[in-house]
Design an enzyme around this catalytic site. Structure first.
Site, mmCIF file in Angstrom:
data_model
loop_
_atom_site.group_PDB
_atom_site.id
_atom_site.type_symbol
_atom_site.label_atom_id
_atom_site.label_comp_id
_atom_site.label_asym_id
_atom_site.label_seq_id
_atom_site.Cartn_x
_atom_site.Cartn_y
_atom_site.Cartn_z
ATOM 1 N N CYS A 144 1.233 -0.996 -0.022
ATOM 2 C CA CYS A 144 0.177 -0.636 0.087
ATOM 3 C C CYS A 144 0.789 1.537 -0.145
ATOM 4 O O CYS A 144 1.554 1.470 -0.468
ATOM 5 C CB CYS A 144 -0.650 0.059 0.790
ATOM 6 S SG CYS A 144 0.075 0.293 3.074
ATOM 7 N N CYS B 142 3.519 1.492 3.201
ATOM 8 C CA CYS B 142 5.087 1.095 2.417
ATOM 9 C C CYS B 142 5.812 1.933 1.846
ATOM 10 O O CYS B 142 6.861 2.199 2.093
ATOM 11 C CB CYS B 142 4.199 -0.239 1.977
ATOM 12 S SG CYS B 142 3.526 -1.708 2.462
ATOM 13 N N ASP C 44 9.460 30.945 -29.857
ATOM 14 C CA ASP C 44 10.360 31.350 -30.832
ATOM 15 C C ASP C 44 10.116 31.059 -32.176
ATOM 16 O O ASP C 44 9.021 30.463 -32.452
ATOM 17 C CB ASP C 44 11.539 30.239 -30.719
ATOM 18 C CG ASP C 44 12.335 30.891 -31.664
ATOM 19 O OD1 ASP C 44 13.048 32.055 -31.754
ATOM 20 O OD2 ASP C 44 13.390 29.761 -32.243
ATOM 21 N N ASP D 290 14.218 25.676 -30.467
ATOM 22 C CA ASP D 290 14.504 24.949 -30.208
ATOM 23 C C ASP D 290 15.452 24.076 -29.288
ATOM 24 O O ASP D 290 16.094 23.108 -29.683
ATOM 25 C CB ASP D 290 15.347 24.505 -32.221
ATOM 26 C CG ASP D 290 16.400 25.643 -31.577
ATOM 27 O OD1 ASP D 290 16.914 26.705 -31.107
ATOM 28 O OD2 ASP D 290 17.125 26.720 -32.340
ATOM 29 N N ASP E 149 18.483 28.549 -27.527
ATOM 30 C CA ASP E 149 16.987 29.289 -26.992
ATOM 31 C C ASP E 149 17.175 28.906 -25.535
ATOM 32 O O ASP E 149 15.998 28.647 -24.313
ATOM 33 C CB ASP E 149 15.558 28.612 -27.394
ATOM 34 C CG ASP E 149 15.298 29.707 -28.529
ATOM 35 O OD1 ASP E 149 15.567 30.777 -29.054
ATOM 36 O OD2 ASP E 149 15.243 28.327 -29.343
#
Length: 763
Positions: A23, A26, A451, A650, A654
């Site tokens: 669960c 745990c 861009d 790209d 950038d």
């Protein structure tokens, strides 16, 4: 906050396969133990995938010590592989199938043995055939193997947690079923004692004192049913990775010492010459050396149209060769191939946590002790408040029901299952999402910064218009301009040369080449003096450009670069070169606008060109003549206005703006720089991928919120009802059997809700 390079450059990452977790409590316990270990920078444990993702300092701690830390917490673990093979996936699938079949067998055994017990209990002594002396002993005989064979895992798990001074779902199930079983055994062995305690006339009950064997047996059966359905459903959440890995061929045909030979794909090394025939999958990444073909790269990019490949073109492993045969040199093998990188990124994303999951983690950590306290309080309350003849049974039923209905599993599955399916679906659509945090941040984006070059446009200038002045023809002026520009390294000149080669025009040699800075070039071509440049260059040489001046102005107003051509002192024509807008950009911008986003375009180009491009795709807000550092300032300014900003670029020039933005989206590159600087990577150069990323993130986070809501509301409503809150009003006390069915349903419903994301289709 994003980690900077100097903070993480010395850290390593390890994925551990953790077994034994039942669960969310745990997973929370393992995560805390790993995070507390010396040298660990961060740790995240995914209950759905049974994996732990650890970032650590290798000079302080190693993987074996991380594994031991998990073992010391009471679970088993092993180091995961950094390369994902079909064989490894098959082994993992076989283990998952074996687990599912074992749970299914135990469920059917429990169901078959518990059914007659349930029938006896539900008859309430009113069916003579079922109300006989010794019926309690029969129920004991049938229920015992259900508890100690079918339900053994709950008891061993509870004991394991107790040894480590902890409590989890196993504790709740073991206490609930164990209490019902032990009480029923005692009531079967010593019915007189319990009859007195319950104020019953033992002689009027041929079956003896009341017992609750059906609660113990049927609860185990229903919980196993839930586990079985859950295991089956969770197995489907990882289908995206299995499909990706399954695309990789097992063998490769290589040329060694002039001999063709088929070898396992694991034995391919860099520099090998690999041969691919029509209809075969490309085994690894490389560059075409010989031959040509079309390749279906849809598994990598999501693009359905095959891509033409010729010498020097890059090919990628697991893509499908369609028409021709070719040879290529292997450049990336093993874990370095594009496919393996994609699988790695998806695995990392699926193993990550979204910030929205923190509340669930906190609750799951204290959930079981709180439930135990509520169960004890319910027992004591009803033992005191209920009538003497029913107080023991009411106290016992409420105690067991509270323990059984409480379900930390649903909380633990709510976030990771949705992230698993969402990120996997993204990868299938060419969108690589770095993790849960990126997914959640993308959900809140309200501003998109685009861009221009390489994002909205193709990023490669081409000749768009040729206007010839009598008596010259378009092909003639293009051919002569290309001959002159062949000596130039300017991108516009390269575009002209490319256009002439595409038209298969013959390009003779040029002499007396001269570049005039800021104006153009000139050269001698077959005894003709050719000028290519702006109006100033031609005017300075006494050539009248007025006949084509209006045409040139119209071209410039469309964002194109106009270049005049003169031959032997006469105006021959004007060429227009531009970075063309991608066909899908306008559609993508319109879709982004429909999502309610503010759209901003950034570019280093001049204002006239920028505005022309923005006008064509439908963008109103433009920042032109912006240097890379200026792009960062624009993003920062938007953030200061309170906007949540996604930067799309790209991924190379950038990178600073991508890192500054709340979400960085690298488009059409898939390079290391792009993946490092961005939170999302779009494999193909299609702006519509941004729309896919945003809409998918919204769908995934919406699903997570739905899951968490139902998981929380289930426990908020279910636990008080199980404790008997409605009994004073309605006289209704929740049966432990119904509580167990509801508990199982809650976990399964969360997983099934997440699986709805598999139906997501890119718009």
């Amino acid at each position: 906050m994003k980690a900077t390079h100097h903070q993480t450059k010395d850290l390593k990452r390890a994925d551990l396969d953790v077994q034994g977790m039942s669960c969310a409590a745990c997973a929370n316990r393992v995560e805390k133990a790993l995070a507390a270990a010396s040298g660990v920078h961060s740790a995240a444990v995914n209950f759905a995938t049974k994996t732990a993702t650890v970032s650590f300092d290798p000079q302080t701690i190693d993987v074996q010590h991380l594994v031991q830390t998990v073992v010391d917490t009471g679970y088993s673990a092993k180091a995961g592989s950094d390369q994902f093979s079909t064989k490894e996936q098959e082994v993992s699938q076989e283990a998952s199938d074996a687990e599912y079949h074992e749970i299914r067998l135990k469920f059917w055994v429990a169901a078959i043995l518990s059914l007659p017990v349930l029938a006896i209990a539900m008859s309430h002594g009113r069916v003579a055939a079922l109300n006989f002396v010794g019926s309690n002993w029969l129920q004991l005989a049938l229920t015992t193997p259900v508890l100690f064979y079918c339900g053994r895992q709950f008891f061993t798990g509870a004991w394991n947690a107790f040894r480590h001074r902890a409590a989890d779902m196993n504790t709740l199930v073991a206490l609930g079923t164990g209490t019902a079983y032990v009480y029923s055994v005692a009531a079967t062995i010593a019915p007189q004692f319990f009859a007195v305690a319950s104020n019953l006339d033992i002689h009027s009950h041929s079956a003896g004192a009341p017992v609750y064997f059906e609660a113990a047996g049927v609860i185990i059966a229903l919980i196993l049913l839930g586990r079985m359905l859950e295991a089956r459903a969770k197995g489907r959440t990882g289908e995206a990775i299995r499909r990706l890995i399954g695309l990789q061929p097992r063998t490769a045909r290589v040329l060694r010492s002039g001999i063709e030979q088929d070898i396992p794909i694991e034995q391919v090394v860099k520099g090998d010459i690999v041969i691919v025939r029509p209809g075969e999958k490309i085994p690894v990444d490389g560059f075409v050396e010989q031959g040509s073909s079309t390749v279906d790269e849809s598994m990598l990019t999501g693009e359905s149209m095959p891509v033409q490949k010729k010498a020097k073109d890059e090919v990628f492993g697991a893509t499908m060769n369609k028409t021709g045969s070719f040879q290529f040199q292997a450049t990336k093998v093993g874990k370095d191939t594009a496919l393996q990188q994609i699988v790695r990124l998806v695995r990392e994303a699926q193993g990550s946590k979204a910030p929205i999951a923190k509340l669930a983690d906190v609750i799951s950590g204290i959930f079981t002790p709180i439930v135990l306290c509520i169960a004890i309080a319910a027992f004591v309350t009803w033992y005191i408040a209920a009538p003497v003849d029913t107080r023991l049974s009411m106290a016992l039923l409420s105690f067991v029901s509270v323990l059984i209905i409480a379900c930390p599993c649903a909380l633990g599955l709510a976030t990771p299952t949705a992230i698993m399916v969402g990120t996997g679906r993204g990868a299938e659509n060419g969108v690589l999402i770095k993790g849960g945090e990126a997914l959640e941040k993308t959900y809140s984006i309200d501003t998109i910064v685009l861009d221009k070059t390489g994002t909205i446009t193709r990023g490669e200038p081409v000749v768009t218009d040729i206007h010839a002045n009598d008596p010259f023809s378009p092909d003639e002026i293009l051919r002569l301009a290309a001959v002159v520009e062949r000596g130039s390294e300017h991108p516009l000149g390269e575009a002209i040369v490319r256009a002439a080669e595409e038209r298969k025009l013959q390009l003779p040699g040029a002499t007396n080449f001269n570049a005039i800075i800021g104006q153009g070039v000139e050269a001698q071509v077959m005894e003709k003096r050719v000028l290519v440049g702006n109006s100033k260059l031609l005017t300075d040489r006494g050539i009248d450009v007025q006949p084509l001046q209006t045409v040139a102005e119209e071209l410039r107003s469309d964002g194109k670069t106009a270049m005049f051509i003169a031959i032997d002192g006469k105006l021959a024509g004007v060429l227009a070169v531009a970075d063309p807008i991608k066909p899908e950009s306008k559609e993508a911008v319109e879709a982004l606008r429909k999502l309610g986003l503010r759209i901003v375009m950034l570019t280093g180009d001049g204002k006239r060109t920028a505005e022309a491009v923005a006008r064509q795709v439908g963008i109103d807000e433009v920042h032109a003549e912006v240097l890379p550092e200026g792009k960062v300032d624009v993003v920062r300014q938007l953030q200061q206005e309170g906007r949540k900003v996604a930067m799309v670029g790209d991924g190379i020039n950038d990178a600073p703006a991508l890192a500054q933005a709340d979400i960085g989206i690298a488009i059409g590159t898939g390079t290391d720089v792009a993946m490092e600087a961005s939170d999302l990577t779009l494999i193909r150069g299609d702006l519509r991928g941004v729309v896919t990323a945003l809409s998918l993130s919204r769908a995934t986070v919406k699903t997570i919120k739905q899951n968490l809501f139902w998981a929380f509301i289930y426990n908020v409503i279910g636990i008080p009802i199980a404790a008997g809150a409605l009994f004073p009003i309605t006289g209704w006390l929740l049966s432990p059997v119904i509580a167990s069915a509801a508990m199982s349903f809650s976990s399964v419903s969360v997983v099934m809700n997440s699986l709805r994301l598999r139906a997501y289709r890119a718009s």
